[in-house]
Design an enzyme around this catalytic site. Sequence first.
Site, PDB file in Angstrom:
ATOM      1  N   ASN A  61      23.383  89.022  80.890  1.00 21.69           N
ATOM      2  CA  ASN A  61      24.466  89.258  79.937  1.00 21.69           C
ATOM      3  C   ASN A  61      24.886  90.732  80.023  1.00 21.69           C
ATOM      4  OD1 ASN A  61      25.752  90.106  77.491  1.00 21.69           O
ATOM      5  ND2 ASN A  61      25.237  88.126  76.620  1.00 21.69           N
TER       6      ASN A  61
ATOM      7  N   HIS B 260      26.862  94.640  77.020  1.00 20.09           N
ATOM      8  CA  HIS B 260      26.635  96.009  76.551  1.00 20.09           C
ATOM      9  C   HIS B 260      27.101  97.078  77.536  1.00 20.09           C
ATOM     10  CE1 HIS B 260      25.299  94.602  72.847  1.00 20.09           C
ATOM     11  NE2 HIS B 260      24.253  93.977  73.322  1.00 20.09           N
TER      12      HIS B 260
ATOM     13  N   ARG C 202      34.483 104.570  73.917  1.00 17.06           N
ATOM     14  CA  ARG C 202      35.507 105.587  74.187  1.00 17.06           C
ATOM     15  C   ARG C 202      36.869 104.968  74.488  1.00 17.06           C
ATOM     16  NH1 ARG C 202      33.755 110.850  75.396  1.00 17.06           N
ATOM     17  NH2 ARG C 202      32.116 111.269  73.910  1.00 17.06           N
TER      18      ARG C 202
ATOM     19  N   HIS D   9      30.193  87.436  76.531  1.00 19.26           N
ATOM     20  CA  HIS D   9      30.613  86.854  75.252  1.00 19.26           C
ATOM     21  C   HIS D   9      31.975  87.440  74.899  1.00 19.26           C
ATOM     22  CE1 HIS D   9      29.371  86.026  70.768  1.00 19.26           C
ATOM     23  NE2 HIS D   9      30.557  85.549  71.055  1.00 19.26           N
TER      24      HIS D   9
ATOM     25  N   ARG E 252      34.150  87.866  72.277  1.00 23.39           N
ATOM     26  CA  ARG E 252      34.161  87.733  70.817  1.00 23.39           C
ATOM     27  C   ARG E 252      35.591  87.782  70.309  1.00 23.39           C
ATOM     28  NH1 ARG E 252      28.704  88.862  68.603  1.00 23.39           N
ATOM     29  NH2 ARG E 252      29.707  88.639  66.587  1.00 23.39           N
TER      30      ARG E 252
ATOM     31  N   ARG F  55      35.046  93.232  70.602  1.00 17.57           N
ATOM     32  CA  ARG F  55      34.346  94.521  70.414  1.00 17.57           C
ATOM     33  C   ARG F  55      33.734  95.046  71.705  1.00 17.57           C
ATOM     34  NH1 ARG F  55      29.147  92.729  66.830  1.00 17.57           N
ATOM     35  NH2 ARG F  55      30.765  91.870  65.502  1.00 17.57           N
ATOM     36  N   HIS F  56      33.472  94.156  72.673  1.00 17.51           N
ATOM     37  CA  HIS F  56      32.975  94.648  73.958  1.00 17.51           C
ATOM     38  C   HIS F  56      33.754  94.026  75.115  1.00 17.51           C
ATOM     39  CE1 HIS F  56      30.450  91.171  73.232  1.00 17.51           C
ATOM     40  NE2 HIS F  56      29.572  91.803  72.490  1.00 17.51           N
TER      41      HIS F  56
ATOM     42  N   GLU G  91      30.095  82.929  76.858  1.00 21.98           N
ATOM     43  CA  GLU G  91      29.658  82.662  75.478  1.00 21.98           C
ATOM     44  C   GLU G  91      30.870  82.777  74.580  1.00 21.98           C
ATOM     45  OE1 GLU G  91      26.666  85.293  74.072  1.00 21.98           O
ATOM     46  OE2 GLU G  91      25.335  84.827  75.706  1.00 21.98           O
TER      47      GLU G  91
ATOM     48  N   THR H  87      24.793  91.260  66.195  1.00 19.53           N
ATOM     49  CA  THR H  87      24.667  90.335  67.331  1.00 19.53           C
ATOM     50  C   THR H  87      24.579  88.927  66.758  1.00 19.53           C
ATOM     51  OG1 THR H  87      23.376  89.799  69.308  1.00 19.53           O
ATOM     52  CG2 THR H  87      22.141  90.604  67.418  1.00 19.53           C
ATOM     53  N   THR H  88      24.579  87.903  67.642  1.00 17.76           N
ATOM     54  CA  THR H  88      24.593  86.520  67.169  1.00 17.76           C
ATOM     55  C   THR H  88      23.353  86.225  66.316  1.00 17.76           C
ATOM     56  OG1 THR H  88      25.593  86.050  69.309  1.00 17.76           O
ATOM     57  CG2 THR H  88      25.002  84.158  67.949  1.00 17.76           C
TER      58      THR H  88
ATOM     59  N   GLU I  24      20.793  75.897  74.677  1.00 18.02           N
ATOM     60  CA  GLU I  24      20.134  77.201  74.788  1.00 18.02           C
ATOM     61  C   GLU I  24      19.402  77.449  73.473  1.00 18.02           C
ATOM     62  OE1 GLU I  24      22.291  80.556  76.388  1.00 18.02           O
ATOM     63  OE2 GLU I  24      21.080  81.973  75.233  1.00 18.02           O
TER      64      GLU I  24
ATOM     65  N   HIS J 265      18.039  85.467  73.720  1.00 19.40           N
ATOM     66  CA  HIS J 265      18.207  86.339  72.566  1.00 19.40           C
ATOM     67  C   HIS J 265      16.922  87.102  72.246  1.00 19.40           C
ATOM     68  CE1 HIS J 265      19.918  88.158  69.056  1.00 19.40           C
ATOM     69  NE2 HIS J 265      21.072  87.647  69.408  1.00 19.40           N
ATOM     70  N   GLY J 266      17.011  88.400  72.376  1.00 19.44           N
ATOM     71  CA  GLY J 266      15.879  89.264  72.027  1.00 19.44           C
ATOM     72  C   GLY J 266      14.760  89.255  73.054  1.00 19.44           C
TER      73      GLY J 266
ATOM     74  N   GLY K 113      20.259  90.074  77.976  1.00 20.51           N
ATOM     75  CA  GLY K 113      21.229  91.163  78.047  1.00 20.51           C
ATOM     76  C   GLY K 113      20.662  92.518  77.706  1.00 20.51           C
ATOM     77  N   HIS K 114      20.433  92.756  76.423  1.00 24.68           N
ATOM     78  CA  HIS K 114      20.165  94.106  75.923  1.00 24.68           C
ATOM     79  C   HIS K 114      19.011  94.798  76.647  1.00 24.68           C
ATOM     80  CE1 HIS K 114      18.852  97.230  73.074  1.00 24.68           C
ATOM     81  NE2 HIS K 114      20.150  97.355  72.880  1.00 24.68           N
TER      82      HIS K 114
HETATM   83  N1  PXP Z   1      22.192  84.111  74.590  1.00 28.27           N
HETATM   84  C1  PXP Z   1      23.135  84.089  73.619  1.00 28.27           C
HETATM   85  C2  PXP Z   1      23.742  82.779  73.265  1.00 28.27           C
HETATM   86  C3  PXP Z   1      23.542  85.278  72.985  1.00 28.27           C
HETATM   87  O1  PXP Z   1      24.483  85.237  72.022  1.00 28.27           O
HETATM   88  C4  PXP Z   1      22.979  86.502  73.403  1.00 28.27           C
HETATM   89  C5  PXP Z   1      23.438  87.780  72.778  1.00 28.27           C
HETATM   90  O2  PXP Z   1      24.744  88.029  73.157  1.00 28.27           O
HETATM   91  C6  PXP Z   1      22.020  86.477  74.432  1.00 28.27           C
HETATM   92  C7  PXP Z   1      21.630  85.262  74.989  1.00 28.27           C
HETATM   93  C8  PXP Z   1      21.402  87.730  74.963  1.00 28.27           C
HETATM   94  O3  PXP Z   1      20.653  88.343  73.964  1.00 28.27           O
HETATM   95  P1  PXP Z   1      19.993  89.762  74.247  1.00 28.27           P
HETATM   96  O4  PXP Z   1      21.112  90.738  74.437  1.00 28.27           O
HETATM   97  O5  PXP Z   1      19.198  90.011  73.008  1.00 28.27           O
HETATM   98  O6  PXP Z   1      19.160  89.627  75.481  1.00 28.27           O
END
Ligand code: PXP
Length: 240
Positions: free
Chosen positions: A7, A10, A18, A43, A45, A49-50, A71, A101-102, A152, A192-193, A214-215
Amino acid sequence: MIELGVNIDHVATVRQARKTYEPDPVWAAAAAELGGADGITVHLREDRRHICDRDVRILRQTVKAPKLNLEMACSSEIIGIAEEVVPDQATLVPEKRQEVTTEGGLDVVGGYDKVADAVKRLQAKGIAVSLFLDPDPAQIDAAKKMGAEAVELHTGAYANAASAEFRRAELEKLIRSGRQIAELGMKLHAGHGLTYHNVRSVARIPEMAELNIGHSIIARALFVGLTSAVAEMKKIINEE
Ligand code: PXP
Protein backbone atom coordinates in the site's frame (compact mmCIF):
# COMPACT_ATOMS: atom_id res chain seq x y z
CA MET A 1 3.43 -18.31 -1.61
CA ILE A 2 1.59 -15.49 0.11
CA GLU A 3 1.18 -12.47 -2.14
CA LEU A 4 2.28 -9.10 -0.82
CA GLY A 5 0.20 -6.08 -1.77
CA VAL A 6 2.18 -2.93 -1.00
CA ASN A 7 0.00 0.00 0.00
CA ILE A 8 1.70 3.20 -1.22
CA ASP A 9 -0.85 5.72 0.15
CA HIS A 10 1.70 7.25 2.50
CA VAL A 11 4.04 8.18 -0.32
CA ALA A 12 1.18 10.36 -1.51
CA THR A 13 0.66 11.59 2.08
CA VAL A 14 4.16 13.11 2.01
CA ARG A 15 3.50 14.69 -1.39
CA GLN A 16 0.17 16.17 -0.27
CA ALA A 17 1.81 17.68 2.85
CA ARG A 18 3.27 20.27 0.44
CA LYS A 19 0.70 19.88 -2.36
CA THR A 20 3.57 19.40 -4.80
CA TYR A 21 4.59 16.68 -7.28
CA GLU A 22 7.06 14.67 -5.18
CA PRO A 23 7.42 11.98 -4.01
CA ASP A 24 5.42 10.39 -6.81
CA PRO A 25 3.46 7.23 -5.91
CA VAL A 26 3.94 6.07 -9.50
CA TRP A 27 7.71 5.90 -8.89
CA ALA A 28 7.01 4.18 -5.58
CA ALA A 29 4.98 1.48 -7.31
CA ALA A 30 7.89 0.75 -9.67
CA ALA A 31 10.35 0.55 -6.75
CA ALA A 32 7.98 -1.76 -4.84
CA GLU A 33 7.67 -4.04 -7.87
CA LEU A 34 11.47 -4.25 -8.10
CA GLY A 35 11.45 -5.45 -4.47
CA GLY A 36 9.01 -8.23 -5.33
CA ALA A 37 5.58 -6.70 -4.63
CA ASP A 38 2.85 -8.93 -6.01
CA GLY A 39 0.39 -6.11 -6.03
CA ILE A 40 0.14 -2.35 -5.61
CA THR A 41 -2.64 -1.12 -3.35
CA VAL A 42 -3.98 2.44 -3.21
CA HIS A 43 -6.96 3.89 -1.38
CA LEU A 44 -8.75 6.61 -3.33
CA ARG A 45 -10.48 8.34 -0.42
CA GLU A 46 -13.43 10.62 -1.02
CA ASP A 47 -11.48 13.56 0.48
CA ARG A 48 -8.40 12.75 -1.71
CA ARG A 49 -6.14 13.29 1.31
CA HIS A 50 -3.35 11.22 -0.24
CA ILE A 51 -3.96 9.28 -3.46
CA CYS A 52 -5.53 11.39 -6.24
CA ASP A 53 -7.42 10.46 -9.39
CA ARG A 54 -4.32 11.11 -11.51
CA ASP A 55 -2.36 8.51 -9.51
CA VAL A 56 -4.94 5.79 -10.05
CA ARG A 57 -5.22 6.49 -13.76
CA ILE A 58 -1.44 6.47 -14.34
CA LEU A 59 -0.90 3.43 -12.09
CA ARG A 60 -3.44 1.51 -14.17
CA GLN A 61 -1.10 2.00 -17.13
CA THR A 62 2.21 1.44 -15.38
CA VAL A 63 1.68 -1.27 -12.75
CA LYS A 64 3.12 -4.51 -14.04
CA ALA A 65 2.78 -6.48 -10.78
CA PRO A 66 -0.01 -9.01 -11.20
CA LYS A 67 -2.48 -6.82 -9.38
CA LEU A 68 -3.58 -3.20 -9.01
CA ASN A 69 -5.85 -3.22 -5.95
CA LEU A 70 -8.07 -0.17 -5.42
CA GLU A 71 -9.31 0.32 -1.87
CA MET A 72 -12.51 2.32 -1.89
CA ALA A 73 -15.73 3.16 -0.10
CA CYS A 74 -19.12 2.13 -1.53
CA SER A 75 -19.55 5.66 -2.89
CA SER A 76 -21.19 6.13 -6.24
CA GLU A 77 -18.52 8.64 -7.36
CA ILE A 78 -15.62 6.31 -6.55
CA ILE A 79 -17.39 3.28 -8.04
CA GLY A 80 -17.75 5.33 -11.24
CA ILE A 81 -13.99 5.95 -11.32
CA ALA A 82 -13.30 2.23 -10.70
CA GLU A 83 -15.66 1.33 -13.57
CA GLU A 84 -13.58 3.59 -15.86
CA VAL A 85 -10.11 2.64 -14.64
CA VAL A 86 -10.82 -1.09 -14.08
CA PRO A 87 -8.32 -2.12 -11.39
CA ASP A 88 -7.71 -5.87 -11.13
CA GLN A 89 -9.26 -5.90 -7.68
CA ALA A 90 -11.38 -3.55 -5.60
CA THR A 91 -11.34 -3.79 -1.82
CA LEU A 92 -14.43 -2.22 -0.30
CA VAL A 93 -13.78 -0.48 3.00
CA PRO A 94 -15.78 1.75 5.35
CA GLU A 95 -14.69 5.38 5.27
CA LYS A 96 -15.18 8.26 7.69
CA ARG A 97 -13.81 11.72 6.98
CA GLN A 98 -12.58 12.32 10.53
CA GLU A 99 -10.64 9.04 10.86
CA VAL A 100 -6.83 8.92 10.67
CA THR A 101 -7.00 5.49 9.00
CA THR A 102 -9.68 2.87 8.28
CA GLU A 103 -11.29 2.03 11.62
CA GLY A 104 -13.02 -1.35 11.76
CA GLY A 105 -14.40 -3.49 8.98
CA LEU A 106 -17.26 -2.84 6.60
CA ASP A 107 -20.75 -3.63 7.95
CA VAL A 108 -22.04 -5.86 5.16
CA VAL A 109 -24.88 -7.20 7.31
CA GLY A 110 -26.33 -3.77 8.19
CA GLY A 111 -25.57 -2.24 4.78
CA TYR A 112 -26.29 -5.35 2.73
CA ASP A 113 -28.13 -3.76 -0.21
CA LYS A 114 -25.65 -0.91 -0.71
CA VAL A 115 -22.58 -3.18 -0.58
CA ALA A 116 -24.21 -5.88 -2.76
CA ASP A 117 -25.02 -3.23 -5.37
CA ALA A 118 -21.38 -2.01 -5.36
CA VAL A 119 -20.12 -5.61 -5.68
CA LYS A 120 -22.43 -6.20 -8.65
CA ARG A 121 -21.37 -2.98 -10.44
CA LEU A 122 -17.66 -3.74 -10.01
CA GLN A 123 -17.93 -7.41 -10.99
CA ALA A 124 -19.86 -6.43 -14.12
CA LYS A 125 -16.63 -4.71 -15.24
CA GLY A 126 -14.57 -7.83 -14.53
CA ILE A 127 -13.11 -6.43 -11.28
CA ALA A 128 -12.57 -9.01 -8.51
CA VAL A 129 -14.06 -7.79 -5.22
CA SER A 130 -12.59 -8.20 -1.75
CA LEU A 131 -14.50 -7.01 1.32
CA PHE A 132 -12.59 -5.61 4.33
CA LEU A 133 -14.25 -7.22 7.34
CA ASP A 134 -13.74 -7.78 11.04
CA PRO A 135 -13.33 -11.48 11.91
CA ASP A 136 -17.07 -11.92 12.51
CA PRO A 137 -18.88 -15.06 11.23
CA ALA A 138 -22.11 -13.23 10.33
CA GLN A 139 -20.23 -10.63 8.25
CA ILE A 140 -18.32 -13.38 6.44
CA ASP A 141 -21.54 -15.28 5.65
CA ALA A 142 -23.03 -12.09 4.19
CA ALA A 143 -19.91 -11.56 2.04
CA LYS A 144 -20.38 -15.04 0.58
CA LYS A 145 -24.07 -14.43 -0.03
CA MET A 146 -23.32 -11.32 -2.09
CA GLY A 147 -20.71 -13.16 -4.18
CA ALA A 148 -17.43 -11.56 -3.05
CA GLU A 149 -14.31 -13.29 -4.39
CA ALA A 150 -12.27 -12.55 -1.26
CA VAL A 151 -12.44 -11.27 2.29
CA GLU A 152 -9.65 -9.14 3.74
CA LEU A 153 -9.65 -9.61 7.49
CA HIS A 154 -8.99 -6.45 9.52
CA THR A 155 -5.92 -7.19 11.62
CA GLY A 156 -6.00 -3.90 13.54
CA ALA A 157 -7.32 -5.39 16.81
CA TYR A 158 -4.58 -8.05 16.67
CA ALA A 159 -1.87 -5.51 15.84
CA ASN A 160 -2.93 -3.02 18.51
CA ALA A 161 -3.75 -5.51 21.29
CA ALA A 162 -2.66 -4.16 24.67
CA SER A 163 -1.30 -7.48 25.98
CA ALA A 164 0.01 -10.81 24.74
CA GLU A 165 -3.19 -12.44 26.01
CA PHE A 166 -5.46 -10.11 24.01
CA ARG A 167 -3.23 -10.53 20.97
CA ARG A 168 -3.50 -14.32 21.19
CA ALA A 169 -7.30 -14.06 21.46
CA GLU A 170 -7.44 -11.78 18.41
CA LEU A 171 -5.19 -14.17 16.48
CA GLU A 172 -7.56 -17.05 17.33
CA LYS A 173 -10.45 -15.06 15.85
CA LEU A 174 -8.43 -14.47 12.67
CA ILE A 175 -7.57 -18.18 12.43
CA ARG A 176 -11.22 -19.25 12.87
CA SER A 177 -12.43 -16.68 10.34
CA GLY A 178 -9.73 -17.72 7.88
CA ARG A 179 -11.03 -21.27 8.01
CA GLN A 180 -14.62 -20.10 7.50
CA ILE A 181 -13.66 -17.91 4.51
CA ALA A 182 -11.79 -20.78 2.82
CA GLU A 183 -14.59 -23.28 3.53
CA LEU A 184 -17.02 -20.90 1.84
CA GLY A 185 -14.76 -20.87 -1.24
CA MET A 186 -13.50 -17.30 -0.89
CA LYS A 187 -9.86 -16.15 -0.82
CA LEU A 188 -8.35 -15.04 2.47
CA HIS A 189 -6.59 -11.67 2.59
CA ALA A 190 -5.55 -9.67 5.65
CA GLY A 191 -4.18 -6.27 6.50
CA HIS A 192 -3.96 -3.22 8.71
CA GLY A 193 -1.35 -2.45 11.33
CA LEU A 194 0.92 -5.30 10.23
CA THR A 195 4.64 -4.69 10.82
CA TYR A 196 7.97 -6.50 10.44
CA HIS A 197 7.51 -7.60 14.07
CA ASN A 198 3.90 -8.81 14.21
CA VAL A 199 3.27 -10.17 10.70
CA ARG A 200 4.62 -13.71 11.15
CA SER A 201 1.68 -15.19 13.07
CA VAL A 202 -0.82 -13.78 10.58
CA ALA A 203 1.24 -15.05 7.63
CA ARG A 204 1.19 -18.53 9.17
CA ILE A 205 -2.61 -18.79 9.03
CA PRO A 206 -2.83 -21.77 6.65
CA GLU A 207 -5.38 -20.31 4.20
CA MET A 208 -3.64 -16.92 3.87
CA ALA A 209 -3.35 -15.82 0.22
CA GLU A 210 -2.60 -12.07 0.33
CA LEU A 211 -1.38 -9.50 2.84
CA ASN A 212 -1.80 -5.77 2.25
CA ILE A 213 0.76 -3.74 4.14
CA GLY A 214 1.46 -0.01 3.94
CA HIS A 215 2.61 2.13 6.84
CA SER A 216 5.33 -0.13 8.21
CA ILE A 217 6.91 -0.71 4.79
CA ILE A 218 6.87 3.00 3.86
CA ALA A 219 8.32 3.88 7.30
CA ARG A 220 11.17 1.41 6.84
CA ALA A 221 11.73 2.62 3.29
CA LEU A 222 12.89 6.00 4.67
CA PHE A 223 15.97 4.24 6.00
CA VAL A 224 16.65 1.37 3.60
CA GLY A 225 14.82 2.39 0.42
CA LEU A 226 11.48 1.03 -0.77
CA THR A 227 12.82 -1.81 -2.90
CA SER A 228 14.77 -3.27 0.06
CA ALA A 229 11.90 -2.65 2.50
CA VAL A 230 9.52 -4.62 0.27
CA ALA A 231 12.03 -7.44 -0.28
CA GLU A 232 12.53 -7.79 3.50
CA MET A 233 8.79 -8.00 4.15
CA LYS A 234 8.28 -10.48 1.33
CA LYS A 235 10.98 -12.72 2.83
CA ILE A 236 9.40 -12.63 6.29
CA ILE A 237 5.89 -13.47 5.15
CA ASN A 238 7.03 -16.46 3.13
CA GLU A 239 9.63 -17.94 5.48
CA GLU A 240 8.83 -21.36 6.96
N1 PXP B 1 -5.86 -3.01 4.10
C1 PXP B 1 -6.85 -2.08 4.15
C2 PXP B 1 -8.20 -2.48 3.69
C3 PXP B 1 -6.58 -0.77 4.60
O1 PXP B 1 -7.57 0.14 4.64
C4 PXP B 1 -5.26 -0.43 4.96
C5 PXP B 1 -4.95 0.96 5.39
O2 PXP B 1 -5.07 1.81 4.31
C6 PXP B 1 -4.27 -1.43 4.88
C7 PXP B 1 -4.61 -2.71 4.46
C8 PXP B 1 -2.84 -1.14 5.21
O3 PXP B 1 -2.72 -0.82 6.55
P1 PXP B 1 -1.31 -0.36 7.13
O4 PXP B 1 -0.98 0.95 6.47
O5 PXP B 1 -1.58 -0.23 8.59
O6 PXP B 1 -0.32 -1.42 6.78
